[in-house]
Write an enzyme that holds these catalytic residues in place. Sequence first.
Site, short mmCIF file in Angstrom:
data_model
loop_
_atom_site.label_atom_id
_atom_site.label_comp_id
_atom_site.label_asym_id
_atom_site.label_seq_id
_atom_site.Cartn_x
_atom_site.Cartn_y
_atom_site.Cartn_z
N HIS A 177 0.83 -1.20 0.00
CA HIS A 177 0.00 0.00 0.00
C HIS A 177 0.87 1.26 0.00
O HIS A 177 2.05 1.21 0.36
CB HIS A 177 -0.84 0.04 1.28
N CYS A 278 -2.74 0.04 9.99
CA CYS A 278 -3.71 -0.95 9.49
C CYS A 278 -4.70 -1.41 10.55
O CYS A 278 -5.78 -1.87 10.23
CB CYS A 278 -3.00 -2.21 9.01
N1 GLY Z 1 -2.49 -9.17 4.94
C1 GLY Z 1 -2.97 -7.88 4.67
C2 GLY Z 1 -3.44 -7.76 3.27
O1 GLY Z 1 -2.85 -8.36 2.42
O2 GLY Z 1 -4.37 -7.09 2.95
#
Ligand code: GLY
Length: 289
Positions: A177, A278
């Site tokens: 991300h 997250c």
């Molecule tokens: N394990 C977090 C994701 O891949 O979205």
Amino acid sequence: MAGSAAAGSAAGFGRFTHALVRGIPASLATEALRTAAGGADVDADRARREHHAYVEVLRDRLGLRVVQLPADEDLPDCVFVEDAAVVCGDTALITRPGARSRRTETVAMKSALEELGLNIVEMTDEDATLDGGDVLFTGLEFFVGLSKRTNQKGAEILAEAFKDYAVSTVPVLEGLHLKSFCSMGGPGLIIVGSSEPAQKALKIMQQMSDHHYDKLTVPDDLAANCIYMNLPDKGHVLLHCTPDEFPDSAKVFEKLKDHMLIPVSNMEKVKVDGALTCCSVLVNKTAHI
Ligand code: GLY
């Protein structure tokens, strides 16, 4: 996506009253998505202890009201709640996560945000995908990473949802991300990793913006994912990596003399690409909500 005139001032940036978090299912250890095949095994109990300590910091040390959503064994990645919603002011955009296995994580998130009284906007367009981990809000504007998880249509729908702010897109060339290598460290301060793709992405953001941002570069990209808050009685607060995880990066944060610095361990969750941001959705539930 120029958006309308940017809101102009970052007043209130980092002020939060609530944090939404979610439990860790046993399936995190065996079925969570990960970018690096064959990485180290995840110990779900250890991840739970680590997550418990994270939640304790939010609730007991920082005084946020924590809303705990239950773990769901069918949703191995559900602890990474940030990807399911983007909250700004009194609006919550319920996303359409890029990974199919994560799509229904939004159901519990939507109910919880409705209960908090936020205005809910849902991303229903089947051509759109967006993970909250790709969304960097600076207090003045949004940057949206175009990644394996987030596409242009997703960014356009975010711009529609938050019309008061300019929204610019940034290619995510490496990592999962946009916030896998950058985050906000305060008003006008972007923390960024030192890798070439991270520095390149920052340059693009600086070029696209009408605003000036200072940068704090840390040696490790993953250490650049921090949580910034500005809380009454506490002032600037930064949750960041521990010296055990990233000793060189942890040292860099000591330069932030005006911040309350709180190292938070993330050694287990990072094995499946989970960073500090997250694991919570932060909300400022002010009087007008
Ligand atoms: N394990 C977090 C994701 O891949 O979205």
